[in-house]
Write a protein that holds these residues in place. Structure first.
Motif, PDB file in Angstrom:
ATOM      1  N   LEU A  30      -9.546  35.694  60.819  1.00  0.00           N
ATOM      2  CA  LEU A  30     -10.456  36.459  61.276  1.00  0.00           C
ATOM      3  C   LEU A  30     -11.811  36.064  60.923  1.00  0.00           C
ATOM      4  O   LEU A  30     -12.164  35.750  59.830  1.00  0.00           O
ATOM      5  CB  LEU A  30     -10.108  37.639  60.744  1.00  0.00           C
ATOM      6  CG  LEU A  30     -10.705  38.946  61.370  1.00  0.00           C
ATOM      7  CD1 LEU A  30     -10.076  39.095  62.604  1.00  0.00           C
ATOM      8  CD2 LEU A  30      -9.965  40.180  60.437  1.00  0.00           C
ATOM      9  N   THR A  58      -3.940  36.082  50.823  1.00  0.00           N
ATOM     10  CA  THR A  58      -4.740  36.659  51.753  1.00  0.00           C
ATOM     11  C   THR A  58      -6.281  36.742  51.107  1.00  0.00           C
ATOM     12  O   THR A  58      -6.399  37.219  49.906  1.00  0.00           O
ATOM     13  CB  THR A  58      -4.170  38.143  51.739  1.00  0.00           C
ATOM     14  OG1 THR A  58      -4.006  38.777  50.535  1.00  0.00           O
ATOM     15  CG2 THR A  58      -3.089  38.212  52.834  1.00  0.00           C
ATOM     16  N   TRP A 105      -2.557  42.843  59.771  1.00  0.00           N
ATOM     17  CA  TRP A 105      -1.863  41.510  59.014  1.00  0.00           C
ATOM     18  C   TRP A 105      -1.314  42.260  57.942  1.00  0.00           C
ATOM     19  O   TRP A 105      -1.644  42.814  57.004  1.00  0.00           O
ATOM     20  CB  TRP A 105      -3.068  40.474  58.350  1.00  0.00           C
ATOM     21  CG  TRP A 105      -2.303  39.327  57.939  1.00  0.00           C
ATOM     22  CD1 TRP A 105      -2.119  39.323  56.247  1.00  0.00           C
ATOM     23  CD2 TRP A 105      -1.871  38.219  58.431  1.00  0.00           C
ATOM     24  NE1 TRP A 105      -1.565  38.165  56.343  1.00  0.00           N
ATOM     25  CE2 TRP A 105      -1.331  37.352  57.550  1.00  0.00           C
ATOM     26  CE3 TRP A 105      -1.860  38.006  59.815  1.00  0.00           C
ATOM     27  CZ2 TRP A 105      -0.963  36.015  57.924  1.00  0.00           C
ATOM     28  CZ3 TRP A 105      -1.154  36.649  60.341  1.00  0.00           C
ATOM     29  CH2 TRP A 105      -0.728  35.657  59.258  1.00  0.00           C
ATOM     30  N   GLY A 154     -11.818  35.273  57.135  1.00  0.00           N
ATOM     31  CA  GLY A 154     -10.636  35.849  56.534  1.00  0.00           C
ATOM     32  C   GLY A 154      -9.455  35.155  56.827  1.00  0.00           C
ATOM     33  O   GLY A 154      -9.256  35.029  57.876  1.00  0.00           O
ATOM     34  N   GLY A 190      -5.197  34.791  56.210  1.00  0.00           N
ATOM     35  CA  GLY A 190      -3.715  35.069  55.737  1.00  0.00           C
ATOM     36  C   GLY A 190      -2.790  34.079  56.180  1.00  0.00           C
ATOM     37  O   GLY A 190      -2.881  33.649  57.185  1.00  0.00           O
ATOM     38  N   ARG A 195      -7.311  40.806  64.773  1.00  0.00           N
ATOM     39  CA  ARG A 195      -8.182  41.208  65.511  1.00  0.00           C
ATOM     40  C   ARG A 195      -7.816  42.395  66.436  1.00  0.00           C
ATOM     41  O   ARG A 195      -6.754  42.858  66.684  1.00  0.00           O
ATOM     42  CB  ARG A 195      -8.373  39.849  66.565  1.00  0.00           C
ATOM     43  CG  ARG A 195      -8.848  38.777  65.914  1.00  0.00           C
ATOM     44  CD  ARG A 195      -8.971  37.546  66.968  1.00  0.00           C
ATOM     45  NE  ARG A 195      -7.928  37.270  67.586  1.00  0.00           N
ATOM     46  CZ  ARG A 195      -7.956  37.231  68.959  1.00  0.00           C
ATOM     47  NH1 ARG A 195      -8.979  37.537  69.643  1.00  0.00           N
ATOM     48  NH2 ARG A 195      -6.836  37.106  69.746  1.00  0.00           N
ATOM     49  N   ASN A 243       1.140  32.813  55.084  1.00  0.00           N
ATOM     50  CA  ASN A 243       2.301  33.148  54.634  1.00  0.00           C
ATOM     51  C   ASN A 243       2.973  31.961  53.873  1.00  0.00           C
ATOM     52  O   ASN A 243       3.045  30.767  54.227  1.00  0.00           O
ATOM     53  CB  ASN A 243       3.531  33.565  55.765  1.00  0.00           C
ATOM     54  CG  ASN A 243       3.050  34.652  56.701  1.00  0.00           C
ATOM     55  OD1 ASN A 243       2.473  35.626  56.238  1.00  0.00           O
ATOM     56  ND2 ASN A 243       3.196  34.433  57.863  1.00  0.00           N
ATOM     57  N   THR A 303       7.510  39.779  62.430  1.00  0.00           N
ATOM     58  CA  THR A 303       7.776  39.454  63.957  1.00  0.00           C
ATOM     59  C   THR A 303       8.564  38.151  63.872  1.00  0.00           C
ATOM     60  O   THR A 303       8.330  37.113  63.221  1.00  0.00           O
ATOM     61  CB  THR A 303       6.490  39.378  64.762  1.00  0.00           C
ATOM     62  OG1 THR A 303       6.152  38.112  64.833  1.00  0.00           O
ATOM     63  CG2 THR A 303       5.472  40.224  64.678  1.00  0.00           C
TER      64      THR A 303
END
Ligand code: BT5
Length: 273
Positions: A144, A84, A75, A155, A157, A70, A159, A169
């Motif tokens: 998203l 994804t 991403w 959308g 994503g 956003r 991991n 991060t």
């Protein structure tokens, strides 16, 4: 050119296998595509929506070079380390526009349900759009939603096998890092799409009503934000601090402070801490 098969821990997805389990008579998903590489699946599906493609398109990318979050954030995920993808929905006249704001929460809850069922991990949703895992409640997935030209593009994503060194991060995690039962992307993607399809169709069948569909109760039950003291950063600067007490009729977060209860929508929020 390196073979697609050299990384045995990260086998490619097969569009044909995915489509066989997800499409067919009466199914929401009509067209499941897998591409090796693109900028952003959300941009691609939004472009398809503008061309009038009907609902039920799913585009999965093995790698995205400019995946969005956003507010201009990004991403990032190494090729085939995660999922994804973007899906095209058209709630149309069945759901009043004021209730479309529930779609990111609906998609987040579907993602949560599928991941908990398949991967047997403890998971929470951080309002509005993050999936958190593990004792430290770190972010394993982001979501998203873009509404445009009568269509909603969801959308996601997630991991999956991403290693600690690959995570962008310290606040991020992956299914593999959390010791999940399943790190196989094919059943995970199928499970998420099946759950999203089911939850979306039942929500649409009751006109998007968050209570008749059980969405508000289901979301609140796994929401890590409700019940916490929060600081909500707003895009034009400024901050709202208080106790998150629930989710309002539009899917906004209700925050109670000395001045009373105020509601913030996902679009009004930079971050919630
Ligand atoms: C999100 O935004 O979390 C929404 C992410 C949606 C990504 C999907 S992938 C398929 C589809 N196509 C797209 O182009 N996008 C969607 P936001 O709440 O703004 O969070 C973004 C922030 O999450 C970044 O600023 C990083 O701090 C962090 N981040 C980036 N990549 C991450 C990752 N792989 N895991 C965890 N956190 C990440």
């Amino acid at each position: 050119m390196p073979s697609r098969w050299t990384d045995l821990d990260r086998p490619p997805l097969s569009a044909r296998a995915l489509a066989a389990g997800l499409t067919g008579d009466g199914a929401l998903w009509r067209d499941v595509r897998v591409v090796e590489r693109t900028g952003s699946t959300n941009d691609d599906v939004a472009a398809a929506a503008r061309e009038g493609v009907p609902e039920g398109l799913v585009l999965v990318a093995e790698s995205q070079v400019s995946g969005h979050g956003r507010l201009g954030r990004s991403w990032v995920s190494p090729p085939r380390a995660g999922l994804t993808f973007s899906a095209l929905l058209r709630p149309g006249d069945a759901v009043p526009p004021s209730r479309w704001s529930w779609l990111p929460l609906l998609a987040g809850l579907a993602l949560h349900r599928a991941v908990v069922r398949l991967a047997a991990v403890d998971a929470w949703l951080k309002w509005p759009n993050d999936l958190l895992l593990g004792a430290d409640r770190r972010k394993a997935a982001g979501l998203l939603l873009r509404a445009d030209a009568g269509a909603a593009v969801v959308g996601i994503g997630l991991n999956v096998s991403t290693s600690p060194a690959e995570l962008p991060t310290p606040a991020a995690t992956s299914l593999a890092v959390e010791g999940a039962d399943c790190t196989d992307r094919d059943p995970l993607l199928r499970g998420v799409l099946r759950q999203l399809g089911e939850d979306y169709l039942s929500w649409r069948s009751v006109g998007g009503d968050p209570d008749a569909s059980g969405l508000r109760a289901g979301y609140t039950a796994v929401c890590d934000t409700v019940g916490r003291q929060v600081r909500v950063a707003l895009p034009r600067g400024g901050e709202l601090a208080g106790l998150a007490v629930g989710v309002d009729d539009d899917g906004g977060l209700l925050v109670r402070d000395a001045a009373g209860e105020r509601s913030v929508t996902a679009g009004d929020v930079v971050s919630v801490r």
